[in-house]
Design a protein around this motif. Structure first.
Motif, mmCIF file in Angstrom:
data_model
loop_
_atom_site.group_PDB
_atom_site.id
_atom_site.type_symbol
_atom_site.label_atom_id
_atom_site.label_comp_id
_atom_site.label_asym_id
_atom_site.label_seq_id
_atom_site.Cartn_x
_atom_site.Cartn_y
_atom_site.Cartn_z
ATOM 1 N N LYS A 175 4.615 13.066 -9.684
ATOM 2 C CA LYS A 175 3.915 12.016 -8.929
ATOM 3 C C LYS A 175 3.147 11.064 -9.840
ATOM 4 O O LYS A 175 3.236 9.842 -9.699
ATOM 5 C CB LYS A 175 2.935 12.651 -7.931
ATOM 6 C CG LYS A 175 3.557 13.542 -6.888
ATOM 7 C CD LYS A 175 2.539 13.997 -5.865
ATOM 8 C CE LYS A 175 1.379 14.752 -6.473
ATOM 9 N NZ LYS A 175 1.787 16.016 -7.111
ATOM 10 N N SER A 176 2.380 11.631 -10.759
ATOM 11 C CA SER A 176 1.548 10.794 -11.625
ATOM 12 C C SER A 176 2.399 9.883 -12.502
ATOM 13 O O SER A 176 2.055 8.721 -12.731
ATOM 14 C CB SER A 176 0.645 11.668 -12.501
ATOM 15 O OG SER A 176 -0.303 12.358 -11.710
ATOM 16 N N ASN B 75 0.864 -1.182 0.000
ATOM 17 C CA ASN B 75 0.000 0.000 0.000
ATOM 18 C C ASN B 75 0.900 1.232 0.000
ATOM 19 O O ASN B 75 1.555 1.532 1.004
ATOM 20 C CB ASN B 75 -0.911 0.001 1.226
ATOM 21 C CG ASN B 75 -1.892 -1.155 1.205
ATOM 22 O OD1 ASN B 75 -2.325 -1.599 0.142
ATOM 23 N ND2 ASN B 75 -2.248 -1.659 2.377
ATOM 24 N N THR B 76 0.934 1.931 -1.123
ATOM 25 C CA THR B 76 1.964 2.947 -1.367
ATOM 26 C C THR B 76 1.363 4.310 -1.662
ATOM 27 O O THR B 76 0.411 4.420 -2.441
ATOM 28 C CB THR B 76 2.850 2.519 -2.560
ATOM 29 O OG1 THR B 76 3.407 1.227 -2.294
ATOM 30 C CG2 THR B 76 3.970 3.516 -2.798
ATOM 31 N N VAL B 77 1.946 5.351 -1.053
ATOM 32 C CA VAL B 77 1.566 6.726 -1.356
ATOM 33 C C VAL B 77 2.755 7.416 -2.016
ATOM 34 O O VAL B 77 3.885 7.335 -1.530
ATOM 35 C CB VAL B 77 1.113 7.493 -0.089
ATOM 36 C CG1 VAL B 77 2.168 7.456 1.001
ATOM 37 C CG2 VAL B 77 0.749 8.932 -0.435
ATOM 38 N N VAL B 78 2.507 8.066 -3.151
ATOM 39 C CA VAL B 78 3.523 8.858 -3.847
ATOM 40 C C VAL B 78 3.183 10.319 -3.597
ATOM 41 O O VAL B 78 2.111 10.790 -3.987
ATOM 42 C CB VAL B 78 3.536 8.560 -5.356
ATOM 43 C CG1 VAL B 78 4.601 9.411 -6.052
ATOM 44 C CG2 VAL B 78 3.793 7.075 -5.606
ATOM 45 N N ALA B 79 4.076 11.034 -2.921
ATOM 46 C CA ALA B 79 3.771 12.389 -2.471
ATOM 47 C C ALA B 79 4.731 13.407 -3.064
ATOM 48 O O ALA B 79 5.872 13.087 -3.408
ATOM 49 C CB ALA B 79 3.817 12.455 -0.946
ATOM 50 N N GLY B 80 4.266 14.637 -3.166
ATOM 51 C CA GLY B 80 5.095 15.715 -3.683
ATOM 52 C C GLY B 80 4.238 16.895 -4.081
ATOM 53 O O GLY B 80 3.009 16.828 -4.068
ATOM 54 N N LYS B 81 4.885 17.975 -4.448
ATOM 55 C CA LYS B 81 4.169 19.177 -4.859
ATOM 56 C C LYS B 81 3.637 19.017 -6.282
ATOM 57 O O LYS B 81 3.921 18.035 -6.964
ATOM 58 C CB LYS B 81 5.094 20.395 -4.773
ATOM 59 C CG LYS B 81 5.534 20.734 -3.355
ATOM 60 C CD LYS B 81 6.421 21.966 -3.331
ATOM 61 C CE LYS B 81 6.839 22.318 -1.909
ATOM 62 N NZ LYS B 81 7.720 23.513 -1.861
ATOM 63 N N LYS C 84 2.329 5.783 -12.425
ATOM 64 C CA LYS C 84 2.080 4.973 -13.616
ATOM 65 C C LYS C 84 3.246 4.027 -13.897
ATOM 66 O O LYS C 84 3.054 2.930 -14.430
ATOM 67 C CB LYS C 84 1.816 5.886 -14.818
ATOM 68 C CG LYS C 84 0.514 6.656 -14.693
ATOM 69 C CD LYS C 84 0.306 7.641 -15.818
ATOM 70 C CE LYS C 84 -0.184 6.981 -17.068
ATOM 71 N NZ LYS C 84 -0.640 7.970 -18.081
ATOM 72 N N THR C 85 4.454 4.443 -13.520
ATOM 73 C CA THR C 85 5.616 3.571 -13.703
ATOM 74 C C THR C 85 5.541 2.383 -12.746
ATOM 75 O O THR C 85 5.858 1.246 -13.127
ATOM 76 C CB THR C 85 6.917 4.360 -13.483
ATOM 77 O OG1 THR C 85 6.939 5.490 -14.365
ATOM 78 C CG2 THR C 85 8.134 3.498 -13.767
ATOM 79 N N LEU D 105 -2.393 2.174 -4.505
ATOM 80 C CA LEU D 105 -1.494 3.192 -5.054
ATOM 81 C C LEU D 105 -2.232 4.519 -5.007
ATOM 82 O O LEU D 105 -3.373 4.613 -5.469
ATOM 83 C CB LEU D 105 -1.133 2.878 -6.508
ATOM 84 C CG LEU D 105 0.046 1.955 -6.791
ATOM 85 C CD1 LEU D 105 0.176 1.733 -8.295
ATOM 86 C CD2 LEU D 105 1.328 2.526 -6.232
ATOM 87 N N MET D 106 -1.596 5.557 -4.453
ATOM 88 C CA MET D 106 -2.258 6.860 -4.454
ATOM 89 C C MET D 106 -1.235 7.981 -4.483
ATOM 90 O O MET D 106 -0.079 7.806 -4.075
ATOM 91 C CB MET D 106 -3.176 7.008 -3.242
ATOM 92 C CG MET D 106 -2.499 7.018 -1.897
ATOM 93 S SD MET D 106 -3.746 7.206 -0.576
ATOM 94 C CE MET D 106 -2.699 7.375 0.866
ATOM 95 N N THR D 107 -1.652 9.138 -5.002
ATOM 96 C CA THR D 107 -0.800 10.324 -5.009
ATOM 97 C C THR D 107 -1.377 11.353 -4.055
ATOM 98 O O THR D 107 -2.587 11.421 -3.833
ATOM 99 C CB THR D 107 -0.696 10.943 -6.417
ATOM 100 O OG1 THR D 107 -2.003 11.313 -6.879
ATOM 101 C CG2 THR D 107 -0.067 9.970 -7.392
#
Length: 476
Positions: free
Chosen positions: A255-256, A244-250, A260-261, A342-344
């Protein structure tokens, strides 16, 4: 009476004089037209031409569709219209008209003036600029992370109004009005266009966001400097682990693209549900061989969408741009057993991830207790990745961390596994993974478990973490 000398006709003199007259006439004609005047002539010519009764309603409709496709950047429509413009320019013998230097030709300049965004085309000469803005008559490009005002401006607010009308006409179902003052459009090349009008914005604003990465692989990310080439295997294994992963950033940090990668590296046989406010990720377009179900909330309660989505067979959930409703839906999905979230999210302070996500949930569900939501999120999120943009639009993964929770003493913390040291320009590593994450990895796939641990141990020997790996999450 004397005889007069006969007048001898001199062909060369006649031709020279005639050429002088033609040159002067042509010179006068050319000087009488400005670029704007020529563009208006072309526009009026085709407007009158297709009003003619000699064209059927079907032909007129087809013509309108071509113009709409051209506005969105369709190459065939552009070629068709430019050929028409070029023919008109030749027939009218229009040459030597000055036009902005960033256009390829007079025909090219006229096409963009009539059917697209006029001098805003200049943005195409800034391929590394991730975004640009039309604000009123002003034009701004983001260059090296900073907005830069361009010397070119639109001639009037009416011209900007026409751009907005043409964008709206080119997108069936797009309704832009006082009750709905913001809409989004996707161009043919993937550029996203956000249109904002009053009362949401004081002046009419059009935001363009360019997505330059079309190859969603970690090899591509390594070639761009987003990750270290030596860490290809680490990112691939973490992706396949279905954490369960969060990709964070401004905004515009990549992030997107990273999400997708990660998706592209996961098992293609697994079925994903994608939930986002409006079409943005286009997973089905970029991964046509995979089964993915797209659901859009359009600003409504995500739980309504989630109830429908969960009736569809799936293996995991993807949620873009998590806020209040989205945070609840994402965490709720993991509680129902859908591992591999997966979430941003717009955040760059890792230890604040559970707290801020919890606050979002409490904001939309005020009967909830903040500390309970922090605890809940810490229990169900496994991994976080941080993205950041540097000078020159350089995207970089600056951290990988695990989110840990202990049932024994009801505590939560962040454990950094990888961190980018901006002072040295190098990535640093920590192989001391929590027992909780080790168990998750081992239960999923023993080979993935061994591969991740071995990689981190090797990288730690080469470049060990210089900062404190543990940051507490305060459950208040």
């Amino acid at each position: 009476m004397g005889q007069s000398n006969p007048v001898v006709f001199n062909l060369n003199e006649y031709m020279n004089e005639n050429q002088k007259v033609q040159n002067e006439t042509a010179k006068t004609k050319l000087q009488s037209y400005s670029f704007k005047e020529v563009a208006s002539m072309v526009k009026e010519h085709f407007h009158e031409k297709y009003k003619d009764d000699g064209f059927s309603d079907d032909e007129k409709q087809k013509r309108q569709e071509i113009e709409h496709e051209a506005m969105l950047g369709d190459s065939q429509a552009e070629t068709f219209l430019m050929n028409e413009i070029n023919e008109f320019v030749r027939e009218e013998q229009i040459v030597d008209v000055s036009y902005p230097v960033f256009f390829e030709s007079l025909t090219h300049a006229i096409f963009h003036e009539i059917y697209r965004f006029g001098v805003f085309y200049k943005w195409q000469t800034f391929p590394n600029s991730p975004s640009a803005f039309i604000q009123g008559k002003e034009i701004w490009f983001k260059v090296d992370g900073e907005p830069v005002k361009q010397e070119e401006e639109f001639e009037s607010d009416d011209y900007v109004d026409e751009i907005i009308r043409n964008l709206a006409a080119s997108n069936k179902g797009l309704k832009l009005n006082v009750d709905n003052p913001q809409e989004e459009v996707e161009m043919k090349d993937g550029t996203r266009v956000t249109i904002i009008i009053n009362p949401r914005s004081l002046v009419k604003t059009i935001v363009f966001r360019r997505f330059t990465v079309q190859n969603f692989s970690f090899e591509k990310q390594a070639s761009l400097g987003t990750i270290a080439r030596e860490d290809l295997q680490l990112f691939k294994l973490l992706s396949r682990a279905q954490l369960n992963t969060v990709v964070a950033g401004k905004v515009e940090s990549g992030k997107s693209t990273l999400l997708k990668t990660i998706y592209g590296e996961r098992d293609p046989k697994k079925v994903a549900i994608l939930i986002e406010n409006k079409p943005e990720s286009y997973l089905k377009r970029d991964f046509p061989e995979r089964l993915v179900h797209d659901f859009y909330t359009y600003g409504t309660d995500i739980n309504d969408v989630m109830r429908i989505a969960l009736r569809v067979d799936h293996d995991y959930i993807i949620v873009q741009e998590v806020r209040g409703f989205e945070a609840e839906g994402a965490i709720g999905g993991t509680e129902r057993g859908a591992e591999g979230l997966l979430m941003t999210y717009h955040i760059t302070n890792p230890e604040q991830t559970p707290i801020q996500l919890a606050q979002h949930i409490v904001d939309v569900y005020p009967n909830r207790v903040l500390k309970n939501e922090i605890r809940r999120i810490a229990k169900h999120l496994d991994l976080g990745m941080i993205m950041k943009t540097y000078k020159g639009n350089q995207k970089r993964v600056t951290a990988i961390y695990e989110i840990c929770y202990s049932f024994e003493d009801d505590s939560a913390w962040i454990n950094y596994l990888m961190w980018y040291n901006e002072k040295t320009g190098k990535w640093e590593y920590n192989a001391n993974i929590s027992e909780q994450l080790k168990s998750r990895l081992y239960e999923g796939d023993e080979h993935i478990h061994d591969g991740i641990l071995n990689h981190l141990e090797k990288r730690q020997e080469q470049s060990s973490l210089s900062r404190t790996p543990i940051e507490p999450i305060y459950i208040k």
